[in-house]
Design an enzyme around this catalytic site. Sequence first.
Site, PDB file in Angstrom:
ATOM      1  N   ASP A 349       0.984  -1.171   0.116  1.00  0.00           N
ATOM      2  CA  ASP A 349      -0.040   0.236  -0.013  1.00  0.00           C
ATOM      3  C   ASP A 349       0.864   1.220  -0.122  1.00  0.00           C
ATOM      4  OD1 ASP A 349      -2.240   1.823   1.062  1.00  0.00           O
ATOM      5  OD2 ASP A 349      -3.236   0.039   0.494  1.00  0.00           O
ATOM      6  N   ASP A 350       0.384   2.223   0.387  1.00  0.00           N
ATOM      7  CA  ASP A 350       0.943   3.578   0.452  1.00  0.00           C
ATOM      8  C   ASP A 350       2.337   3.592   1.127  1.00  0.00           C
ATOM      9  OD1 ASP A 350       1.398   6.334   0.346  1.00  0.00           O
ATOM     10  OD2 ASP A 350      -0.441   6.903   1.468  1.00  0.00           O
ATOM     11  N   ARG A 426      -5.728  16.902   3.069  1.00  0.00           N
ATOM     12  CA  ARG A 426      -4.778  15.701   3.170  1.00  0.00           C
ATOM     13  C   ARG A 426      -3.312  16.121   2.721  1.00  0.00           C
ATOM     14  NH1 ARG A 426      -3.720   9.204   2.042  1.00  0.00           N
ATOM     15  NH2 ARG A 426      -3.480   8.618   4.114  1.00  0.00           N
ATOM     16  N   LYS A 459      -4.282  -1.210  -6.707  1.00  0.00           N
ATOM     17  CA  LYS A 459      -5.336  -0.494  -5.899  1.00  0.00           C
ATOM     18  C   LYS A 459      -5.113   0.945  -6.178  1.00  0.00           C
ATOM     19  CE  LYS A 459      -6.402   0.684  -1.044  1.00  0.00           C
ATOM     20  NZ  LYS A 459      -5.962   0.280   0.301  1.00  0.00           N
ATOM     21  N   TRP A 460      -6.131   1.719  -6.778  1.00  0.00           N
ATOM     22  CA  TRP A 460      -6.264   2.973  -7.398  1.00  0.00           C
ATOM     23  C   TRP A 460      -7.051   3.746  -6.364  1.00  0.00           C
ATOM     24  CZ3 TRP A 460      -5.839   4.913 -12.817  1.00  0.00           C
ATOM     25  CH2 TRP A 460      -6.138   6.114 -13.017  1.00  0.00           C
ATOM     26  N   ASP A 461      -6.299   4.651  -5.582  1.00  0.00           N
ATOM     27  CA  ASP A 461      -6.721   5.375  -4.200  1.00  0.00           C
ATOM     28  C   ASP A 461      -7.126   6.866  -4.648  1.00  0.00           C
ATOM     29  OD1 ASP A 461      -7.642   5.963  -1.874  1.00  0.00           O
ATOM     30  OD2 ASP A 461      -6.040   5.457  -1.028  1.00  0.00           O
ATOM     31  N   MET A 462      -7.849   7.627  -4.016  1.00  0.00           N
ATOM     32  CA  MET A 462      -8.404   8.916  -4.366  1.00  0.00           C
ATOM     33  C   MET A 462      -8.690   9.596  -2.896  1.00  0.00           C
ATOM     34  SD  MET A 462      -9.649  11.742  -5.331  1.00  0.00           S
ATOM     35  CE  MET A 462     -10.248  12.820  -6.466  1.00  0.00           C
ATOM     36  N   ASN A 463      -7.979  10.418  -2.291  1.00  0.00           N
ATOM     37  CA  ASN A 463      -8.041  10.427  -0.941  1.00  0.00           C
ATOM     38  C   ASN A 463      -8.673  12.052  -0.715  1.00  0.00           C
ATOM     39  OD1 ASN A 463      -7.404   8.396   0.751  1.00  0.00           O
ATOM     40  ND2 ASN A 463      -5.770   8.288  -0.480  1.00  0.00           N
ATOM     41  N   CYS A 509     -10.627   2.860  -5.031  1.00  0.00           N
ATOM     42  CA  CYS A 509     -10.860   3.164  -3.439  1.00  0.00           C
ATOM     43  C   CYS A 509     -10.740   4.658  -3.443  1.00  0.00           C
ATOM     44  CB  CYS A 509      -9.350   2.561  -2.856  1.00  0.00           C
ATOM     45  SG  CYS A 509      -9.009   3.177  -1.290  1.00  0.00           S
ATOM     46  N   ASP A 531     -12.451   2.648   5.159  1.00  0.00           N
ATOM     47  CA  ASP A 531     -11.323   2.579   6.042  1.00  0.00           C
ATOM     48  C   ASP A 531     -11.562   1.918   7.387  1.00  0.00           C
ATOM     49  OD1 ASP A 531      -9.410   3.189   4.052  1.00  0.00           O
ATOM     50  OD2 ASP A 531      -9.309   5.352   4.817  1.00  0.00           O
TER      51      ASP A 531
HETATM   52  C1  DGJ Z   1      -6.948   5.485   1.981  1.00  0.00           C
HETATM   53  C2  DGJ Z   1      -7.362   4.097   1.784  1.00  0.00           C
HETATM   54  O1  DGJ Z   1      -8.649   3.704   2.045  1.00  0.00           O
HETATM   55  C3  DGJ Z   1      -6.288   3.191   2.730  1.00  0.00           C
HETATM   56  O2  DGJ Z   1      -6.892   1.798   2.408  1.00  0.00           O
HETATM   57  C4  DGJ Z   1      -4.989   3.521   2.402  1.00  0.00           C
HETATM   58  O3  DGJ Z   1      -4.715   2.949   0.955  1.00  0.00           O
HETATM   59  C5  DGJ Z   1      -4.737   4.944   2.629  1.00  0.00           C
HETATM   60  N1  DGJ Z   1      -5.526   5.630   1.995  1.00  0.00           N
HETATM   61  C6  DGJ Z   1      -3.239   4.948   2.313  1.00  0.00           C
HETATM   62  O4  DGJ Z   1      -2.869   6.430   2.130  1.00  0.00           O
END
Ligand code: DGJ
Length: 714
Positions: A349-350, A426, A459-463, A509, A531
């Site tokens: 992961d990250d 963030r 895993k393609w995330d977007m926070n 994600c 999460d």
């Molecule tokens: C948010 C994701 O939902 C988590 O599972 C994890 O990948 C973090 N970001 C990493 O920054």
Amino acid sequence: MIAYDPTNHTCALHTAHTTYQLAADADGRLLHLYYGPRAGAFRTVPPPHNDPGCWPDLLPQEWPAPGLGDNHTPFFALDWADGSRAADLRFAGAEVCSGTEPLPGLPSFHTGGETLRVTLQDPRGLTVTLLYAVFEDCDLITRAAVVQNTGTTPLTLQGVPSGVVDFGRKDLDLITFDGAWAGERTPFRAPVRPGVQSVGSVGGIPTHAHNPAVVLCAPDATETSGECWGAALVYSGNFRIQTERTTAGIRLSAGIEPYGFAWTLAPGECFVTPELALVYSSRGLGGMSRCFHNAVRGHLLRARWQDLTAARPVLLNSWEACYFDFNEEKLLTLARAAKTAGADLFVLDDGWFRGRNSDTTSLGDWAADTAKLPDGVAGLCSKIRALGLEFGIWVEPEAVSPDSDLFRAHPDWALQIPGRDTLEIRHQYTLDFSRADVREGIWQQLTELLDSCPISYLKWDMNRSLANVWSAALPADRQGEVYHRYVLGLYELQQRLVDRYPDLLLENCAGGGARFDLGMLYYSSQIWCSDNTDALDRLMIQYGTSFFYPPCVMGAHYSTVPNHTTGRTASVEARMAAALSGTFGFELDLTRYTPAQLAELRPFVDFYRAHGALLRTGSLYRLCPPDGSGAAWAIAAPDGSEAVVFASDRALDGRCLVLPFAVPGKMYRAHIRATGQELQNHRWDGEELAVHGLPLPDLRADLPGYLCYLQQED
Ligand code: DGJ
């Protein structure tokens, strides 16, 4: 099956159990006549030509247009070149076509189906083509519209619904799916009240707050009976789903959120709306959900991962085990433990890329941090693979940290409004994915990464949500296109990804489940649900998610106790029940486990391997909704021949779980694993299970869990 009668201009869309009817009246207005149980005859008769008693406001319409007597709050809104805003759309023809029409640049339900195209025209220079696709097997009807400027001057769309359904009744409940980070998609049910009510998003993604899907249902509708209409957008950006209750009944409208949207069409140009998916069920909320699940599995997921009977890897994700604090040795120790526990895939992961030791830096610099990974991603990948595990990795392609080489090189690539401070959420900005050159820059980095070694999962995330939405690539009078062009850019990149890497298992994600929608599911066959991995909270999150999305697409992992988000404890079985009913994987520091403790996890992995195909393809029954102390649910073969029953409950107190799928007259053998107990080979008659229920032992634990496998005897 679609029946169109060109003499009377009536159309009937039939699925296995439902019918949707529309007709043009003598004045050419396209009216909605009926949506309910399958019907042969037309249920209502269009009013005659020039009926003086007929107010446009009271007519049930398929595509209401503004400014000419329909006084509902318009969803369809436009500015003509002369500044007027009315539209007068009249029926100009219809045709039935086999198959479904792809919506250019947009995800949609596909494979099979039949399409009705209805053309409406305004003589001032506007044509709207309504597309209705029918998927009989799962009672799904989809709607979309193509709006074309057929005039000689530009016109600007200010709002375009994907679909509108007029219900000629006022007594319906509305269920929305609302929440927050770590508490997504909690159902909220209340009677539709007079006036306008809506859920939606202006954050550029659906966000954690609301899901782009709602249910309208009869007040007496329950899980197992009653009339329900589900409506879900196949869209991943700003949306609005709105009800308006007037004396005429309830109007449901759904589409792209009009705030921040303005789309100018030059003469000849078209705008295509995202798709709206509709299901009617007279078999309650459970029946409606099972139709959506079948539709997603049968007609939305892309080819490689559509085969849900094929084995899925059991993964270990490094996030809750390490966060940003790891080196290669720690990852390999974790991977070895994961292998002993039975995992197939290790997901990094990250925290793996240049300088990323916290969430404050480095997004956009998608090359390995050699301080942590001396041999790069490829080196780690080959060492993981040498352990007998596949390798997967996390990225956040839409994001850029102000402290990154990418931002230093291309500060204009971030969404920002000149002359204003750009908002960090963030500690990051969002890249302007409406721009092809920005997407190309990220594409180059992604392909370099994915081509560097055998990566089988991404895993393609977007926070964060979007803010400061303005694009340097568009003139001032076209800034209203940026939000939607961003989503189209996202879809384009994900389409390129799945085209170039057809075997890649892509998981979307967004800070947990902030972008959990049918649009993203078209590209990725699973989405990280939340999460929050706490077993009790997951009961509600996964319950709410299950109204539209099948369990097999819900990212769910077994994690440690006390839970990192809530601090709560729960039994192994309760945590396993939540994870096993989703995509199943581990997300905890297994290096702290002794070999004996790792071996204790194996039976659950074996359970997933043995029953994975059933869990992914079976029919979901929500047996007891979450009530704060627990819940129960089951996934059964469509013919009731086998099922997995899950429960996590502090207060079952000897309760029996009625199993509606059990077949009377057939004997079932059950294997029950409950916290601290294992009951083998109990036998029940199907009738007993369907009427009186499956008795479960009463247990005392922080949150006890039950995993039962039932199989019919020959
Ligand atoms: C948010 C994701 O939902 C988590 O599972 C994890 O990948 C973090 N970001 C990493 O920054």
